[in-house]
Design an enzyme around this catalytic site. Structure first.
Site, PDB file in Angstrom:
ATOM      1  N   LEU A 161       0.839  -1.201   0.000  1.00 41.12           N
ATOM      2  CA  LEU A 161       0.000   0.000   0.000  1.00 41.12           C
ATOM      3  C   LEU A 161       0.875   1.252   0.000  1.00 41.12           C
ATOM      4  O   LEU A 161       0.951   1.997   0.978  1.00 41.12           O
ATOM      5  CB  LEU A 161      -0.921  -0.013   1.226  1.00 41.12           C
ATOM      6  CG  LEU A 161      -2.139   0.913   1.197  1.00 41.12           C
ATOM      7  CD1 LEU A 161      -3.002   0.644  -0.025  1.00 41.12           C
ATOM      8  CD2 LEU A 161      -2.948   0.732   2.475  1.00 41.12           C
ATOM      9  N   HIS A 162       1.539   1.492  -1.147  1.00 38.31           N
ATOM     10  CA  HIS A 162       2.342   2.701  -1.284  1.00 38.31           C
ATOM     11  C   HIS A 162       1.457   3.842  -1.797  1.00 38.31           C
ATOM     12  O   HIS A 162       0.233   3.735  -1.795  1.00 38.31           O
ATOM     13  CB  HIS A 162       3.555   2.446  -2.178  1.00 38.31           C
ATOM     14  CG  HIS A 162       3.216   2.047  -3.579  1.00 38.31           C
ATOM     15  ND1 HIS A 162       3.150   2.948  -4.616  1.00 38.31           N
ATOM     16  CD2 HIS A 162       2.914   0.825  -4.124  1.00 38.31           C
ATOM     17  CE1 HIS A 162       2.839   2.311  -5.739  1.00 38.31           C
ATOM     18  NE2 HIS A 162       2.691   1.035  -5.467  1.00 38.31           N
ATOM     19  N   ALA A 163       2.060   4.938  -2.202  1.00 33.06           N
ATOM     20  CA  ALA A 163       1.298   6.162  -2.462  1.00 33.06           C
ATOM     21  C   ALA A 163       0.227   6.018  -3.536  1.00 33.06           C
ATOM     22  O   ALA A 163      -0.903   6.470  -3.355  1.00 33.06           O
ATOM     23  CB  ALA A 163       2.267   7.288  -2.836  1.00 33.06           C
TER      24      ALA A 163
END
Length: 239
Positions: A161-163
């Protein structure tokens, strides 16, 4: 939709921050104006800032994001000499992170107050991820009680769950009349509100971490299913 004015001593820096933030937006982009550089060099110009603010007079409000301390002085002066009277807030958030948070929030239809808070708190995700011990709870603003709908899935996209997935999740959750929360059950982080890209990043959720999705409200089931599908599809990042 909320408008955004980026005030920087460097036009190149402002454009780079804007381009980075817009990579997180899927669909309609918020109106952004840049007031950067002075006399073709480095510095800030209150007149240019006032003009950028006035150019966004038809928006639902404007958030001004600055880089260095003297840029705040120029932005404050701009508020005194502008021609428009719509609501304007000068953010105290870090330039790059606040710009990303504001752009994602504005694209999702968040209010000026909510976007201002997100931008101000934009370093919290970075601070959280540098701690060795997980938090039991991060940013839980939802009233207690059992959720109307819930699901739990494992993250399968390579970087978790990165940017970009976080911003996609914010926009998806914002399409429903429901309060959606996510918890990283593997790391014991959360719950956090799905309307906050900073909150979602604070989960520090990596590939193979399990994410619980909870929702309350009229569209709770639909919202949980939509977010669940994003997770199952790897947020479109699977080759």
């Amino acid at each position: 939709m909320i408008g955004i004015v980026l005030v920087s001593h460097s036009e190149a820096l402002a454009n780079a921050a804007m381009d980075l933030a817009l990579q997180m937006v899927h669909g309609t982009q918020p109106p952004i104006r840049i007031a950067a550089g002075a006399a073709g060099g480095f510095g800030t110009d209150a007149t240019a800032i006032a003009s950028a603010i006035d150019d966004l007079a038809t928006t639902d409000g404007v958030l001004v994001i600055t880089d260095l301390g003297s840029a705040i002085l120029s932005a404050s002066l701009a508020l005194e000499i502008r021609a428009s009277t719509h609501q304007v807030v000068i953010s105290d958030g870090p330039f790059v992170e606040a710009t990303t948070a504001a752009v994602v929030g504005a694209a999702a239809g968040s209010s000026l107050a909510d976007i201002t808070a997100e931008a101000s708190n934009a370093l919290s995700a970075k601070k959280t991820q540098t701690l060795t011990a997980p938090h039991a709870s991060v940013g839980n603003d939802t009233a207690p009680g059992s959720p109307a709908a819930s699901a739990e899935e494992r993250l399968i996209n390579p970087m978790g769950l990165h940017a970009r997935p976080a911003s996609l999740l914010v926009q998806t959750a914002g399409e429903f009349s429901a309060d959606v929360e996510l918890t990283n059950t593997t790391a014991g982080r959360g719950p956090v509100n799905a309307s906050s890209v900073i909150g979602l990043l604070s989960l520090a959720a990596s590939r193979n971490d399990r994410i619980r999705i909870d929702a309350n409200g009229p569209d709770a089931s639909q919202a949980v299913n939509a977010v669940k599908q994003l997770v199952l599809q790897g947020f479109g990042e699977l080759s």
